[in-house]
Every structure is written in C-alpha cells, then in structure tokens.
Design an enzyme around this catalytic site. Structure first.
Site, PDB file in Angstrom:
ATOM      1  CB  SER A 233      -0.959  -0.050   1.189  1.00  0.00           C
ATOM      2  OG  SER A 233      -2.021   0.849   1.030  1.00  0.00           O
ATOM      3  CG  ASP A 452      -5.740  -2.904  -4.330  1.00  0.00           C
ATOM      4  OD1 ASP A 452      -6.414  -2.091  -3.655  1.00  0.00           O
ATOM      5  OD2 ASP A 452      -4.631  -3.333  -3.959  1.00  0.00           O
ATOM      6  CG  HIS A 482      -5.438  -2.747  -0.037  1.00  0.00           C
ATOM      7  ND1 HIS A 482      -4.948  -2.092  -1.144  1.00  0.00           N
ATOM      8  CD2 HIS A 482      -4.838  -2.157   1.032  1.00  0.00           C
ATOM      9  CE1 HIS A 482      -4.104  -1.148  -0.764  1.00  0.00           C
ATOM     10  NE2 HIS A 482      -4.020  -1.178   0.547  1.00  0.00           N
TER      11      HIS A 482
END
Length: 513
Positions: A233, A452, A482
């Site tokens: 991320s 995602d 994610h």
C-alpha cells in the site's frame, strides 16, 4: 474523516475479525552477492554522523504497549536513533522503534524490511501478525519492521482526544449546505491545529523522504549491504522514493498494492472512486445483484442517513452517513469481508445501524471502551507534509459531478476529502507527486491486483514505468482485495518467493489468474 488508503489486506482482515503461471529468468550472481548481506560491513550513508552510523542496536524482549501485549515467540525489539532533521544530521535526534525475528536457517540472505502502509501503520504491532503470511521467507531473512517517525512508538502523534474524535463523527463529510460546509472545514482546520500542538518541531520532519533516509540508516546499522524490502500500500510509495534516493543500494524489493506515483491529490480521489466502485460492483455481482441497481440502493440508504441517522446498540451512538460509508469500505478491502457487508447492509435497511457502525469502528480503530487508535492522525500529518496541493472547496465542487457519475456511493465523500484533508494545514507540503525514477537500480517487482479497491491496478503499471526501464518488473494478479501476496494465489506467492529467495526475476508482464 479518514482517507481510504490505509491498511494492508491482512490488517483489514484483522479489523473484520474484531467487529496458471510460468517461470522467469534467474540471476545467480545476484543471489550469491545478496547472501552475504549482514555479514560484511555495510556502506555507511553519506553525511550521517559517526555516532549514528556506528550505533549498535540493543535487541531485547518486546514490552507491552498501551494497545497490545508483547508478541509471543522469537520477536525482539530495539530502538534506532535518527536525525530529527536530515538537513541537519548533527542536530537533535529521534527514536525509532524496531522489531525483528532472526532468520531460522543457516543460509541467511540478510534483513527483509516491511512497511505495511498507511502512512501511519505500526510495523512493530503488525509484523508479528504478518509472520505466518511470510513464513516461507523467514528461514533466509531476518523479518524486520519499524514504526516510522511520527507513528505509534516512534514519536507517535495524537492530534485530538478520544472524546473529540467521537464528537467529530457528527460532522457531515459530504456537506450540502453552507453551514455544513463551514462546520466541515472548521473541523479540518481544528484537527491540523491539534496536530501542530502535539507534534511541535517534529511536524515538519515526518515526510516520506525523511523516512526513506531513515531506512538507509537502518540498512547500514542492521549490517546489510543492500536494502531488501517488502512495501505494501503506502509502503510502495515509500519503496519507490527509497529506490530513487538510493538506487545503488536496492536489493530485492517487492511493491504490492501499489500507490499510483503519478497521481496528484485529485487524481488519487478519482483513482479510488473508480477502485472502490469497481470492488463494490464485483461484490454486488457476487450476490446476484445488478451493480447499477445495487449501487443506487446503497446510495439511497446513505442519502436517508444524511437526513436521519440510524439508532444502534452502541451506548446511544447513531450511524451517520459518514460512519455508514466507512463501514461499507472496510469489507471491500478483502473478499472475505463480503458476507459481513451483506449482513450489515440488510440490518441497516431494516433500521438497525449496529453492524455498519461496528465495521466503521474497526476501520477507525475504536475499541469497545471508546478508545481510538492514532493511525489516521499520523497518516494525515505525513501525507499533508508530502503533498503541497490544497484543493479549495470551489475546485472540489467543480469536480464532484464527474466523481459522482463514476460512483454515486463513494464519489462525493472522496471528492470532499480533497478539500478537507489538508485544509488550512500549518505546514507547507513538499511536492505534487513523489519522484520514484530509479535508473541503475536492481529489478523491483511491482505486484498489481486488478480488483484492488484502495490502490487500483492502473497505479501499479504507472509505478513500474516510472521506476524505469529494466527496473520496474510488472506482475499482475486477476483477483480481489487490497494486496496480492498471501491472498490465495499460489502463482503470485511463488513468483514473489522465487525473487526474494533465489533472485529469480519473473517475466515482465506475467499474469496470475
């Protein structure tokens, strides 16, 4: 108010609990070179005072924190000293909290450093729970993570009290009137003032660039010639910035759930609007609903909540529109959360907001006693120092119709977020978009997931391109959630493990279905 790029899929799953591939090429010489990592003196970062470059980490048993007991097993903790201001490395220092579990085998490669996202996620608290996911890497790597500056145990910043956070939940994050807009912007400005008061001189020294420089000091003190790194991320942006600053020190680097390095503030809002709507569409299809009709139904629920919040079973608290949207967001981070979303939406349609509120509390790190975590506080302080853009309410209003057309559920929230997130922020931002070009670096494996929601797939391709030719290597997973590694794809996991353990670089453009 909370931005939606925050957690790894693993962290999202933890929050939920509380509420055909081919081979590639092998780089044998690189494998043999990397194996020596941590066994020979590492190159000291230039400009670092001897006292910091020569420090020895005093590893010992981790201690209980206010948020969690000490982890069980072989985890050790230590403190690294780094300059407060990297422009004045001989000046004041700050303490950075580290955690590690040493490699279990004899053929140790070195340290593998993890950042789990946010910005603002605590590596010290997350690393032990992620240990099982990366157990295949533990034999040859020391698993290492840390709390970046301004986060948790590393001079963590708390911008307002728990009581003030709960009071602010009544502020409308998608204002429809002048009075609501004024209240929204006042709350944003008050939050920034609270951060400034809490952080003091640290406020101007928690940027992603500052943390990337901390990482290179960490690499040296850990005894590694090369930086072996796993960023997830926001950790992918951090990894890209590190590669740009220190291309010759890049070892084996994985970037998973990739933040688009070419997107500005409004670009990120547009990306996430598409990404979360795409994930919601996939969820609705899985339940047999037409995505357009299902989205309109959810948007209608949010409109009703804007006018009249729902009662809940939580000590008189109500489910507001903003809390409901936050509760919808969390289960979209992982396909495992979809049944929970179905139940929560059904309950809300029946007039009970308790389940969506519990999901929102999980995302907002609120425990049953009413205590909130500080990830959002650190996230905001770091991202507003990074980003110099400050969209005005007028600019936001111009873009709202286009965002709402993409998503009647998420468009307004993410649009208004661009105006409120850094409104009247007391410290100027540093750039419009981060620089991640890394000419001369070793291959960086960029892993993109087509489903995602928080970091849409298109950003992974942009990252691979901007890292540069012969540096960014693209691996695609046609999945949901994610992040890709550890999410159920043997193809992805095998490709990542082969690169980290053997130096085998997959073919650029490889797709795991």
């Amino acid at each position: 108010m909370a931005r939606l790029v925050r957690w790894t899929a693993a962290a999202a799953a933890a929050a939920l609990l509380t509420a055909g591939c081919g081979g590639g090429s092998s780089d044998k010489d690189k494998d043999e070179e990397s194996t020596s990592g941590g066994r020979h003196p590492a190159a000291a970062p230039s400009g670092v005072p001897d006292a910091l470059a020569s420090q020895t980490l005093d590893w010992g048993r981790c201690k209980d924190s206010a948020d969690a007991p000490a982890p069980e097993g072989d985890w050790q903790c230590a403190t690294l000293k780094a300059p407060l201001d990297w422009a004045d490395p001989d000046g004041d220092t700050i303490d950075l909290a580290l955690i590690r579990a040493e490699a279990t085998g004899d053929e140790r490669i070195g340290s593998l450093l993890f950042n789990f996202g946010g910005p603002g996620a605590s590596g010290v608290s997350t690393m032990p729970s992620y240990g099982d996911t990366v157990s295949s890497l533990h034999e040859r790597y020391d698993l290492v993570s840390w709390d970046p500056r301004g986060v948790a145990a590393s001079e963590g910043i708390r911008c307002r009290s728990d009581e003030a956070i709960e009071d602010a939940e009544s502020v409308d994050s998608t204002p429809d009137t002048a009075a609501e807009e004024q209240a929204y912007l006042k709350d944003a400005a008050d939050f920034g003032k609270g951060c400034e008061k809490a952080a003091g001189k640290l406020m101007a020294h928690v940027s992603t660039t500052d943390t990337a420089r901390d990482m290179d000091l960490m690499r040296h003190v850990l005894g590694d010639e090369m930086m072996h790194y796993f960023g997830i991320s926001y950790g992918t942006e951090l990894g890209g910035v590190y590669a740009h600053l220190f291309p010759k020190n890049v070892g084996r680097v994985i970037l998973d759930a990739v933040v688009d390095p070419g997107a500005d503030t409004m670009g990120h809002a547009e990306n996430q609007t598409r990404g979360f709507q795409r994930a919601l569409d996939d969820y609705l299809k899985s339940t047999g609903q037409d995505p357009q009709q299902g989205s309109r139904k959810i948007a209608g629920l949010l409109d009703r909540l804007d006018a009249e919040p729902l009662p809940t079973s939580s000590s008189g608290r109500e489910l507001t529109q903003t809390l409901a949207l936050t509760g919808i967001v969390l289960p979209l981070y992982s396909k495992d959360g979809w049944p929970t979303l179905t139940s929560a939406l059904a309950a809300a349609e029946e007039g009970d907001g308790s389940e969506l509120l519990a999901l929102a509390d999980g995302y907002n790190e609120r425990d049953p006693s009413g205590r909130y975590g500080t990830t959002t506080h650190s996230q905001r302080v770091i991202s507003c120092l990074d980003d110099r853009q400050r969209p005005t309410p007028a600019q936001t209003k111009q873009r709202l119709p286009a965002l709402e057309e993409v998503s009647p559920v998420f468009g307004a929230f993410l649009g208004w977020d661009t105006a409120g997130w850094c409104h009247d922020w007391p410290v100027a931002g540093q750039h419009e978009t981060p620089e991640v070009s890394a000419s001369g670096a070793a291959p960086v494996l960029v892993v993109g997931n087509t489903g995602d929601p928080a970091t849409p797939y298109e950003g992974a391709r942009r990252m691979a391109d901007e890292l540069g030719e012969d540096v960014g290597v693209m691996l695609t997973w046609e999945g949901e959630g994610h992040g890709a590694y550890g999410s159920g794809s043997d193809c992805v996991d095998s490709a990542v493990d082969a690169y980290l353990l053997k130096g085998t670089v997959p073919e650029d453009g490889k797709v795991c279905s």
